[in-house]
Scaffold this motif. Structure first.
Motif, PDB file in Angstrom:
ATOM      1  N   ALA A  45       0.840  -1.204   0.000  1.00 46.30           N
ATOM      2  CA  ALA A  45       0.000   0.000   0.000  1.00 46.30           C
ATOM      3  C   ALA A  45       0.874   1.253   0.000  1.00 46.30           C
ATOM      4  O   ALA A  45       1.932   1.284   0.626  1.00 46.30           O
ATOM      5  CB  ALA A  45      -0.921  -0.002   1.207  1.00 46.30           C
ATOM      6  N   PRO A 136      -3.827   0.067  -3.009  1.00 45.72           N
ATOM      7  CA  PRO A 136      -4.513   0.899  -2.020  1.00 45.72           C
ATOM      8  C   PRO A 136      -3.612   2.006  -1.492  1.00 45.72           C
ATOM      9  O   PRO A 136      -2.384   1.922  -1.586  1.00 45.72           O
ATOM     10  CB  PRO A 136      -4.881  -0.092  -0.913  1.00 45.72           C
ATOM     11  CG  PRO A 136      -3.864  -1.178  -1.037  1.00 45.72           C
ATOM     12  CD  PRO A 136      -3.531  -1.273  -2.494  1.00 45.72           C
ATOM     13  N   TRP A 200      -9.723  -2.794   2.292  1.00 51.16           N
ATOM     14  CA  TRP A 200      -9.223  -2.350   0.994  1.00 51.16           C
ATOM     15  C   TRP A 200      -9.810  -3.125  -0.179  1.00 51.16           C
ATOM     16  O   TRP A 200      -9.657  -2.736  -1.336  1.00 51.16           O
ATOM     17  CB  TRP A 200      -7.709  -2.463   0.968  1.00 51.16           C
ATOM     18  CG  TRP A 200      -7.207  -3.866   1.202  1.00 51.16           C
ATOM     19  CD1 TRP A 200      -7.023  -4.465   2.420  1.00 51.16           C
ATOM     20  CD2 TRP A 200      -6.847  -4.822   0.220  1.00 51.16           C
ATOM     21  NE1 TRP A 200      -6.572  -5.743   2.243  1.00 51.16           N
ATOM     22  CE2 TRP A 200      -6.449  -5.992   0.904  1.00 51.16           C
ATOM     23  CE3 TRP A 200      -6.827  -4.812  -1.171  1.00 51.16           C
ATOM     24  CZ2 TRP A 200      -6.035  -7.146   0.239  1.00 51.16           C
ATOM     25  CZ3 TRP A 200      -6.415  -5.953  -1.838  1.00 51.16           C
ATOM     26  CH2 TRP A 200      -6.008  -7.096  -1.128  1.00 51.16           C
TER      27      TRP A 200
END
Length: 202
Positions: A45, A136, A200
């Motif tokens: 992420a 994400p 997510w």
């Protein structure tokens, strides 16, 4: 793909230290550690952070899990309250109420809410342009500007009724999820303890 805006939890308050330099308290660090132990944050992420110490400390803890660097920007910082500096809790609450109630006016020299909102919205938009597809993003920030961002995403007028202190838990450590492509708000403020590991995935 989705993004998570997360506010720092409890801090060590010290009237002799400028507020942007305050650190996470032991309780705040423990809350972040517990949050991460639940494997809530996906590897890879992208992490963005305010440059205020407490937010960067949280971002660095997240970065150890994601394996990606925490990218910081002072434009993601909290609303500028340097005109007053530290305020006792009761006076701070009164001033914060006025900040949200009169967004086009400066309260005791504070940055205007409409200016802080424009700043955080533009900075988040710019940051998201650097995130690869299917990745994400997590923003480590603060309660007031986070609320201003949430109001924008939800298409609501600026109001303290939307603040994390009204909808999440006291002391910070709350988050909300939004769609990076459509900018649609998908959750209200949620305590970090209640953010599920599959947030997510949508």
């Amino acid at each position: 793909m989705l993004a998570l805006y997360l506010t720092h939890p409890q801090v060590q308050m010290d009237p002799l230290i400028p507020v942007p330099l305050w650190s996470l308290s032991d309780e705040g660090r423990q809350r972040v550690a517990t949050f991460l132990a639940r494997r809530t944050i996906p590897a890879g992420a992208f992490i963005f952070s305010s440059r205020e110490t407490k937010a960067m400390q949280m971002a660095d803890m997240l970065s150890e899990i994601t394996g990606t660097p925490a990218l910081s920007d002072h434009l993601m910082g909290e609303n500028d309250r340097s005109a007053t500096g530290f305020l006792p809790p009761s006076l701070f609450e009164q001033t914060a109420d006025a900040f949200f109630a009169h967004p086009e006016a400066s309260t005791d020299g504070w940055e205007r809410a409409i200016d802080a909102q424009a700043r955080i919205v533009a900075t988040v938009d710019l940051a998201l342009q650097s995130v690869p597809p299917d990745t994400p993003a997590i923003f480590c920030g603060h309660g007031a500007v986070g609320t201003l961002l949430k109001c924008h995403l939800e298409g609501r007028a600026i109001s303290r009724s939307e603040d994390q202190s009204r909808r999440g838990v006291q002391g910070g450590g709350n988050g909300f999820v939004f769609d990076m492509k459509t900018r649609a708000l998908l959750t209200d403020w949620v305590p970090m303890e209640d953010i599920l590991p599959d947030w997510w995935k949508g």
